[in-house]
Design an enzyme around this catalytic site. Structure first.
Site, PDB file in Angstrom:
ATOM      1  CD  GLU A   1      34.511   5.102 -20.073  1.00 20.32           C
ATOM      2  OE1 GLU A   1      34.274   4.596 -18.807  1.00 20.32           O
ATOM      3  OE2 GLU A   1      35.072   4.189 -20.894  1.00 20.32           O
TER       4      GLU A   1
ATOM      5  CG  HIS B   1      34.267  -4.830 -20.994  1.00 20.98           C
ATOM      6  ND1 HIS B   1      35.023  -4.732 -19.953  1.00 20.98           N
ATOM      7  CD2 HIS B   1      33.785  -3.672 -21.239  1.00 20.98           C
ATOM      8  CE1 HIS B   1      35.537  -3.579 -19.643  1.00 20.98           C
ATOM      9  NE2 HIS B   1      34.634  -2.807 -20.345  1.00 20.98           N
TER      10      HIS B   1
END
Length: 735
Positions: free
Chosen positions: A331, A424
């Site tokens: 992140e 993803h």
């Protein structure tokens, strides 16, 4: 396929990035801002364009890399960013797009209110719940597709399906009202921690004698409890021992988040001299046990530019905080990417963004070398994110993760569909590249984990080590990538980074190219020579041929080309590799092209090259021609034989590929220039990716002998400009 020994990659000293203090960085940015008008003129930008410095990096040899955003008539340009590389008075430039930036007007036909209404509707349709909050639409220039368009950008906020905050950017064409982009900008993915054991974290003693999870050594990073409210409340305690290693204690997840933040900061600082996520010394914040303002618990984790923070949920069952080290590093790397290349939400860039976060997450794990979280090449293996006890991604063979909730498995190799699939899943291409670059292909055991990484071309790859791989990716990200970089662009950027770090004649440089080739991106070096895919589609008797064989070598000096058993009538230029001539005889030829570099290395390409019969009543041109977007392709065909007129039932056979082949307009042009319509625009709006048809036209007014042309005009509407161009594969006339 056996494993190759790892390559020893030694970094060139002059390619190191120099650590800049905040004052030094600010001074370089101020200098760039003052020089921006002169820089814009030197780049031949238009009179309405201005450059705004965003970031700056300096190398040990004095090279300065300045990243600019662009404006047009005062409007922000999305996808118009560029990087100027200045060295000893000379400069080179990396552009997000080289398209000319000009607009007929900056007056919108579509009102802002209409754009706002459309944006709210589009955001809701894409899964943003309670999409009532929004910014006022701002006028921008949209360049992500390579073609400038006046547009409105509206930021709609709300909640995603998994409970994450939603910050959806909707871009509306200001002329037509069509939606150009609808993308989510919240990136999903002494203490006793849950995952990393007993760790030391930063805290601050407050005036009232309590302690707070504020880390003074890492920019004042703050760890917040978001179970109270979505903004979070600072964790405080009467003593400086945090958490007990169990889920029941709310502080335990805070310890993991704080540890992940400080470890990721230290990794970037120790390895690259980066002073925090934005390289400005500013700490972010981490929100654990996150629930949205509407009370929806978050199952995953995400990075959000707007709050400069990470938010961590407690898993699908509320009992597994998603706070392991690789998740934190993933992140925070989204933040690094946003502060540097700014990889956009168009095409393959979102997937590449996710992949780079995975790459650096793995690098951070190996940097930390924590025995409680043994370094590996999987993602979220400790978090039990999906409740099945398995990692969410496998870098050595991404498809091992299986079919996801979006209905696809992560990609092991690049395909043309990567630009339109879920990010993803597309990240698998980059993950696989990084693993191969770091460790190489084949079977091996690392830290007790067994890996067996395959390659697209079934050839082995030698790795350069995980430190070398991270160095290459970081330099490529921060120096050469832009908002529009796709996987082909990432290959170019990482090769330039490898050339900077190790030299363009190094084994490490070749290893980067070969790791990309192993995931079906670009060409592989064999015997130090890389060859572009050879143009080996059939040729035809009587039809002139011009086919270019292109190669490069990591060894200095020129290349020479030779050929055996070319179709009769063709020859090769030994210096350029261009094959020309007119085939004289039909048949299958066992052709061998040999490329030799100045050092004596040779690479051979063997293939069967077919020469088709063309004459009498049937004439064919099997050469492939590109059909550019909103442009045309013309393919010639020489007809010989007896003079006279063509028939009234001339057969025109056409083979072409295009995502919307039905939008192609086809005309036949006679030897005298007469244009005969063959196929109009349409039918329908459903995509027809291929066209294989034979049409009958009346050509009785035209002389048969001479050069005919087939013209294919791309009539694809502008809303589909992101699709790849098509190809006229072959066509023929039967008299």
């Amino acid at each position: 396929m056996g494993a190759l020994p790892q390559i020893k990659a030694t970094t060139r000293p002059d390619a190191r990035t120099v650590h800049l203090s905040p004052a030094q960085r600010r001074r370089l940015l101020d200098q760039a801002a003052n020089a921006a008008p002169d820089t814009a003129r030197s780049l031949n930008l238009g009179p309405h364009e201005k450059l705004v410095p965003k970031d700056v990096i300096q190398d040990a040899d004095g090279t300065v890399h300045t990243r600019y955003e662009r404006t047009y008539a005062g409007l922000p340009v999305i996808g118009g960013d560029l990087v100027v590389h200045q060295r000893h008075g000379a400069h080179t430039v990396t552009y997000a797009t080289k398209a000319k930036l000009t607009l007929p007007t900056t007056t919108a036909k579509v009102p802002a209110a209409t754009a706002k209404k459309s944006a709210l509707s589009k955001a809701t349709a894409k899964g943003t719940r309670r999409a009532g909050s929004h910014s006022a639409p701002r006028q921008v220039v949209w360049m992500m597709s390579g073609r400038p368009k006046l547009a409105w950008e509206t930021v709609v906020t709300g909640v995603q399906q998994d409970g994450s905050p939603s910050e959806r950017h909707v871009v509306t064409d200001a002329a037509s009202g069509t939606t150009l982009e609808n993308s989510e900008h919240v990136e999903s993915a002494q203490g006793n921690s849950l995952y990393s054991g007993q760790v030391t974290i930063g805290s601050t003693l407050q005036d009232d004698g309590t302690y707070a999870l504020i880390d003074p050594a890492h920019g004042g990073h703050r760890t917040l409890d978001s179970s109270v409210n979505s903004n979070g409340v600072l964790f405080t305690a009467d003593n400086d021992v945090w958490g007990d290693g169990t889920v029941a204690n709310p502080q335990t997840a805070a310890v993991d988040a704080a540890y992940g933040a400080q470890t990721t900061w230290d990794f970037y600082n120790d390895r690259f001299g980066r002073n925090g996520i934005a390289d400005d010394g500013r700490g972010s914040s981490s929100r654990v046990h996150y629930e949205s303002q509407q009370g929806v618990p978050l199952a995953n984790a995400n990075w959000q530019d707007g709050c400069f923070c990470m938010s961590y949920g407690d898993g699908a069952d509320g009992q597994h905080p998603v706070t392991s080290l690789d998740i934190a590093a993933h992140e925070m790397t989204h933040g690094v990417t946003s502060s540097t290349a700014g990889l956009g939400d168009f095409g393959e860039s979102p997937g590449l963004n996710e992949a780079i976060s995975d790459m650096m997450a793995a690098a951070v794990e190996f940097y930390a070398d924590n025995p409680n979280d043994v370094p590996d090449y999987t993602m979220a293996e400790l978090d039990n994110l999906h409740g099945d006890g398995k990692p969410i991604r496998y870098m050595d063979r991404p498809s091992k993760a299986g079919i996801s909730s979006v209905g696809y498995a992560p990609l092991d190799y690049w395909t043309p569909q990567a630009k339109s699939q879920e990010p993803h899943m597309v990240a698998g291409v980059g993950d696989h590249f990084f693993y191969l670059l770091a460790e190489g292909s084949g079977q091996k055991t690392i830290n007790g984990v067994n890996y067996d990484s395959p390659t697209y071309d079934k050839l082995p790859v030698a790795g350069i080590g995980r430190s070398g791989a991270a160095d290459v990716v970081y330099r490529a990200l921060t120096v050469y990538m832009t908002s529009t970089t796709d996987y082909a662009g990432a290959r170019t950027a990482t090769l330039q980074a490898a050339a900077d770090l190790y030299g363009s004649q190094s084994s490490a440089y070749e290893a980067v190219a070969n790791a990309w080739a192993a995931v079906n991106v670009g060409n592989r070096f064999v015997n130090h020579i890389a060859v572009e895919p050879p143009p080996t589609e059939p040729v035809a008797v009587g039809q002139p041929v011009s086919r270019q064989f292109s190669a490069s070598s990591t060894r200095p000096g020129p290349l020479t080309y030779s050929a055996e058993e070319l179709p009769k009538g063709l020859s090769i230029n030994h210096t350029t590799g261009l094959i020309t001539g007119t085939p004289k005889k039909a048949g299958d030829y066992k052709t061998v092209i040999a490329i030799r570099d100045a050092a004596g290395d040779t690479r051979k390409l063997a293939f069967t090259w077919t020469s088709l019969e063309s004459g009498g009543h049937f004439f064919v041109n099997p050469s492939t021609y590109l059909i550019p977007f909103e442009s045309k392709a013309e393919s010639p065909l020489i007809v010989q034989g007896k003079p006279g007129h063509a028939p009234s039932d001339l057969k025109v056979a056409v083979d072409l590929d295009h995502q919307f082949s039905n939008f192609m307009i086809i005309d036949l042009i006679g030897p005298d220039g007469t244009v005969i319509p063959v196929k109009p625009w349409g039918p329908g709006w459903e995509p027809l990716p291929e066209l294989h048809e034979t049409y009958t036209v009346d050509a009785s007014a035209i002389t048969k002998v001479g050069t005919w042309k087939l013209r294919v005009t791309d009539g694809t509407p502008g809303i589909y400009s992101s699709w790849d161009p098509g190809h006229l594969q072959r066509w023929s006339l039967t008299f």
